[in-house]
Design an enzyme around this catalytic site. Sequence first.
Site, mmCIF file in Angstrom:
data_model
loop_
_atom_site.group_PDB
_atom_site.id
_atom_site.type_symbol
_atom_site.label_atom_id
_atom_site.label_comp_id
_atom_site.label_asym_id
_atom_site.label_seq_id
_atom_site.Cartn_x
_atom_site.Cartn_y
_atom_site.Cartn_z
ATOM 1 N N LYS A 89 -6.929 -1.081 11.731
ATOM 2 C CA LYS A 89 -6.361 -1.485 10.429
ATOM 3 C C LYS A 89 -5.117 -0.635 10.150
ATOM 4 O O LYS A 89 -4.104 -1.123 9.640
ATOM 5 C CB LYS A 89 -7.412 -1.318 9.331
ATOM 6 C CG LYS A 89 -7.025 -1.882 7.977
ATOM 7 C CD LYS A 89 -6.311 -0.888 7.089
ATOM 8 C CE LYS A 89 -6.019 -1.483 5.728
ATOM 9 N NZ LYS A 89 -5.226 -0.585 4.868
ATOM 10 N N HIS B 130 -1.814 10.692 0.785
ATOM 11 C CA HIS B 130 -1.994 9.353 0.232
ATOM 12 C C HIS B 130 -1.978 9.397 -1.296
ATOM 13 O O HIS B 130 -1.293 8.621 -1.946
ATOM 14 C CB HIS B 130 -3.316 8.786 0.745
ATOM 15 C CG HIS B 130 -3.567 7.391 0.312
ATOM 16 N ND1 HIS B 130 -2.930 6.324 0.904
ATOM 17 C CD2 HIS B 130 -4.336 6.888 -0.671
ATOM 18 C CE1 HIS B 130 -3.330 5.224 0.310
ATOM 19 N NE2 HIS B 130 -4.175 5.537 -0.656
ATOM 20 N N GLU C 9 0.834 -1.213 0.000
ATOM 21 C CA GLU C 9 0.000 0.000 0.000
ATOM 22 C C GLU C 9 0.868 1.262 0.000
ATOM 23 O O GLU C 9 1.738 1.420 0.863
ATOM 24 C CB GLU C 9 -0.909 -0.011 1.235
ATOM 25 C CG GLU C 9 -1.904 1.130 1.243
ATOM 26 C CD GLU C 9 -2.866 1.075 2.430
ATOM 27 O OE1 GLU C 9 -3.182 -0.034 2.913
ATOM 28 O OE2 GLU C 9 -3.305 2.151 2.865
ATOM 29 N N ASP D 267 4.274 -15.068 11.612
ATOM 30 C CA ASP D 267 2.936 -15.429 11.140
ATOM 31 C C ASP D 267 1.978 -14.252 11.331
ATOM 32 O O ASP D 267 1.428 -14.041 12.418
ATOM 33 C CB ASP D 267 2.472 -16.660 11.948
ATOM 34 C CG ASP D 267 1.121 -17.178 11.517
ATOM 35 O OD1 ASP D 267 0.397 -16.457 10.815
ATOM 36 O OD2 ASP D 267 0.787 -18.313 11.899
HETATM 37 C C1 MEV Z 1 -5.473 3.173 5.406
HETATM 38 O O1 MEV Z 1 -4.801 2.024 4.963
HETATM 39 C C2 MEV Z 1 -5.426 3.271 6.919
HETATM 40 C C3 MEV Z 1 -6.252 4.394 7.526
HETATM 41 O O2 MEV Z 1 -7.601 4.303 7.055
HETATM 42 C C4 MEV Z 1 -6.182 4.245 9.006
HETATM 43 C C5 MEV Z 1 -7.094 5.171 9.775
HETATM 44 O O3 MEV Z 1 -8.147 5.584 9.236
HETATM 45 O O4 MEV Z 1 -6.775 5.439 10.945
HETATM 46 C C6 MEV Z 1 -5.741 5.740 7.069
#
Ligand code: MEV
Length: 456
Positions: free
Chosen positions: A283, A396, A87, A299
């Site tokens: 995430k 991003h 990513e 793992d």
């Molecule tokens: C994107 O891979 C991860 C985010 O969505 C995490 C978050 O929203 O805190 C930017």
Amino acid sequence: MLEKNVIAGFSKWPKSKKIEWLVETYASNSQEMTRDLKSFWHPGEELQRIIDGFSENTVSNYVLPYGIAPNFMIDGRNYAIPMVIEESSVVAAASSAAKFWADRGGFHTKVIDTRKVGQVHFFWKGDFNLLQTHQQELKNALTKQVASLTANMRKRGGGVLDLELLDLSLQEPNYYQLRVAFETCDSMGANFINSVLEAFAEGLQGFITQHPAFSGNTHEIDILMSILSNYTPECLVEAWVECPVEDLGVVCETMDGASFADRFAKAVRVAQIDPYRAVTHNKGIFNGIDAIVLATGNDFRAIEACGHAYAARDGQYRSLSKCEIVDGKFRFSLEIPLAVGTVGGLTVLHPLAKRTLEVLGNPSARELMSIIASVGLAQNFAAVRSLVTTGIQQGHMKLHLLNILNHLGANETETTAAQTFFEEKTVSHAAVTLFLEGWREAAQVSKGVVMAVKKE
Ligand code: MEV
């Protein structure tokens, strides 16, 4: 009619035959698919053989970028962190957060415990109270049973720590469990734990059949399964960063340190309250954690499963990180179970996993827990910092620009031109397409002009 694609003996076929079959059965262009699959074979035959050995039915290697996030100051030591991730912006975000905190004391960590867990699930119609009465005797017998299996681990300071008999027959008739705590030192210990558990299961059966107290007891124990648990809430580490609130004033041009800290802490509280936000928030943490876990050959499925279960330990899924502002001090922390190893398994077999550990200074499992938790926290800090200031898309999409350009088949000159053009502009797929079309048209026109001039 059902399509029948069942084949026999696939695993025994040589790689070339597997590819032939795959291509014949599924490729829209057999030549191209064959070329692509073969192009990722490793040129070193011996190495390819080792890689093939990690899995089964391998026909190619799947490549992911291996990047470095430098400037991680963790417990006073400087690390460069290898990260395997596909990513855009994850490695850049981790690096930027690492640098930011390196100037503010860096990351601090505390390994709370390193206990791992295994279970023997069994069914029995006998008298559980009687078994409980003989619990100590059973423990002694089982410990003796696995003495040779655990000898090496005991020499390294690990082994079986504790053994409990659990009555779960109210939830499921006749269901009981032997729950075992392990210390596996620097190894992840899955094979060690599973071997000990299987020996315990055998020992438990033997104990009941041979012990005179159970002679009138005709019920046989039915061992359902013996397996480690990937839920390791006691293999736990905390990582944190802290600084005076006013030191955060540099984060954003339009906000002072106090406003930033307040918005940041609110965002973390939202992730404590709302599971929809918590999953995305966590995430973001795992963007960093998975990337380093993968780079070390550990793992990542186990780490993810455990982390998410831990995030829901009070019955609701919540943020794994916490933010407090007390007496003008900002403290941001992450508490997470991380059962990892730095010896054995893929950590020695995978050539790049070995290099990762070397780059990290060949850490112990405890040190690796600290490193991984710090990377997760850095990633979380970077994501939430963007979210509560500029928004996530600005940074991003800038980094995603290269992917869009590659997708649109941009050459080197076009890529450089686009990168310059979008330095101060919002990146989107449509905007990049438009730019590229314009650029190519202009290039055509100037080529035409040059040709015309040449003809003249
Ligand atoms: C994107 O891979 C991860 C985010 O969505 C995490 C978050 O929203 O805190 C930017």
